[in-house]
Design a protein around this motif. Structure first.
Motif, PDB file in Angstrom:
ATOM      1  N   PRO A 289       2.725   9.903  -3.291  1.00  6.42           N
ATOM      2  CA  PRO A 289       3.801  10.863  -2.986  1.00  6.42           C
ATOM      3  C   PRO A 289       3.322  12.184  -2.400  1.00  6.42           C
ATOM      4  CG  PRO A 289       3.498  10.648  -5.354  1.00  6.42           C
ATOM      5  CD  PRO A 289       2.628   9.616  -4.707  1.00  6.42           C
ATOM      6  N   LEU A 290       2.083  12.541  -2.618  1.00  6.60           N
ATOM      7  CA  LEU A 290       1.581  13.811  -2.097  1.00  6.60           C
ATOM      8  C   LEU A 290       0.778  13.626  -0.820  1.00  6.60           C
ATOM      9  CD1 LEU A 290       0.463  15.439  -5.461  1.00  6.60           C
ATOM     10  CD2 LEU A 290       2.620  15.739  -4.235  1.00  6.60           C
ATOM     11  N   GLY A 291       0.696  12.398  -0.342  1.00  6.73           N
ATOM     12  CA  GLY A 291      -0.080  12.099   0.852  1.00  6.73           C
ATOM     13  C   GLY A 291       0.661  12.478   2.124  1.00  6.73           C
ATOM     14  N   PRO A 292       0.034  12.184   3.255  1.00  4.53           N
ATOM     15  CA  PRO A 292       0.673  12.489   4.545  1.00  4.53           C
ATOM     16  C   PRO A 292       1.896  11.606   4.767  1.00  4.53           C
ATOM     17  CG  PRO A 292      -1.319  11.198   4.853  1.00  4.53           C
ATOM     18  CD  PRO A 292      -1.246  11.539   3.388  1.00  4.53           C
ATOM     19  N   GLU A 293       2.714  12.003   5.712  1.00  4.38           N
ATOM     20  CA  GLU A 293       3.896  11.214   6.056  1.00  4.38           C
ATOM     21  C   GLU A 293       3.478   9.799   6.438  1.00  4.38           C
ATOM     22  OE1 GLU A 293       7.738  10.134   6.464  1.00  4.38           O
ATOM     23  OE2 GLU A 293       6.997  12.000   5.642  1.00  4.38           O
ATOM     24  N   VAL A 294       4.220   8.842   5.992  1.00  4.15           N
ATOM     25  CA  VAL A 294       3.901   7.440   6.231  1.00  4.15           C
ATOM     26  C   VAL A 294       4.441   7.027   7.600  1.00  4.15           C
ATOM     27  CG1 VAL A 294       4.255   5.091   5.390  1.00  4.15           C
ATOM     28  CG2 VAL A 294       4.008   6.963   3.761  1.00  4.15           C
ATOM     29  N   ASP A 295       3.567   6.464   8.428  1.00  5.83           N
ATOM     30  CA  ASP A 295       3.949   5.998   9.760  1.00  5.83           C
ATOM     31  C   ASP A 295       3.930   4.473   9.759  1.00  5.83           C
ATOM     32  OD1 ASP A 295       4.522   5.759  12.458  1.00  5.83           O
ATOM     33  OD2 ASP A 295       2.468   6.179  13.091  1.00  5.83           O
ATOM     34  N   VAL A 296       5.092   3.888   9.504  1.00  5.88           N
ATOM     35  CA  VAL A 296       5.196   2.432   9.438  1.00  5.88           C
ATOM     36  C   VAL A 296       5.486   1.927  10.849  1.00  5.88           C
ATOM     37  CG1 VAL A 296       6.418   0.484   8.430  1.00  5.88           C
ATOM     38  CG2 VAL A 296       6.049   2.541   7.080  1.00  5.88           C
ATOM     39  N   ARG A 297       4.512   1.238  11.408  1.00  3.41           N
ATOM     40  CA  ARG A 297       4.670   0.633  12.726  1.00  3.41           C
ATOM     41  C   ARG A 297       4.184  -0.808  12.647  1.00  3.41           C
ATOM     42  NH1 ARG A 297       0.387   3.419  12.052  1.00  3.41           N
ATOM     43  NH2 ARG A 297      -1.616   2.895  12.964  1.00  3.41           N
ATOM     44  N   THR A 298       4.589  -1.615  13.584  1.00  6.38           N
ATOM     45  CA  THR A 298       4.315  -3.050  13.481  1.00  6.38           C
ATOM     46  C   THR A 298       2.828  -3.378  13.491  1.00  6.38           C
ATOM     47  OG1 THR A 298       4.601  -3.339  15.858  1.00  6.38           O
ATOM     48  CG2 THR A 298       6.528  -3.732  14.457  1.00  6.38           C
ATOM     49  N   GLY A 299       2.012  -2.571  14.129  1.00  5.83           N
ATOM     50  CA  GLY A 299       0.578  -2.838  14.187  1.00  5.83           C
ATOM     51  C   GLY A 299      -0.196  -2.321  12.983  1.00  5.83           C
ATOM     52  N   ALA A 300       0.467  -1.595  12.116  1.00  2.00           N
ATOM     53  CA  ALA A 300      -0.215  -1.012  10.950  1.00  2.00           C
ATOM     54  C   ALA A 300      -0.585  -2.100   9.944  1.00  2.00           C
ATOM     55  CB  ALA A 300       0.680   0.022  10.276  1.00  2.00           C
ATOM     56  N   THR A 301      -1.779  -1.966   9.392  1.00  2.00           N
ATOM     57  CA  THR A 301      -2.159  -2.857   8.302  1.00  2.00           C
ATOM     58  C   THR A 301      -1.622  -2.252   7.008  1.00  2.00           C
ATOM     59  OG1 THR A 301      -4.255  -1.751   7.833  1.00  2.00           O
ATOM     60  CG2 THR A 301      -4.291  -3.526   9.490  1.00  2.00           C
TER      61      THR A 301
END
Length: 81
Positions: A19-31
């Motif tokens: 919860p305190l980490g960077p913004e999550v960038d969910v993209r199709t190529g992400a593992t």
């Protein structure tokens, strides 16, 4: 379950893990590792998908699911709809 719903679920799940980490960038190529989802957390994610959305991912399908795009494609398969 639509692609957008699954992407939102993955983003929420990743944010709950860190919860305190960077913004999550969910993209199709992400593992899943890119999203901070380790192997144990991945199992939790699969249980959540099954319990809340009726998406069953059998063990034999797991080696083919390495990225967000792989999971999207698996869920979108006609027999899963």
């Amino acid at each position: 379950m639509t692609d957008e719903q699954l992407l939102d679920l993955l983003a929420d799940f990743a944010r709950q893990l860190n919860p305190l980490g960077p913004e999550v960038d969910v993209r199709t190529g992400a593992t899943f590792d890119d999203l901070g989802i380790d192997s144990l957390s991945f199992v939790d994610l699969l249980f959540k998908l099954e319990r809340e959305h009726g998406v069953d991912v059998p063990d034999e399908a797991l080696p083919g699911i390495e990225t967000v795009g792989d999971l999207l494609a698996f869920v979108a398969e006609p027999q899963r709809a």
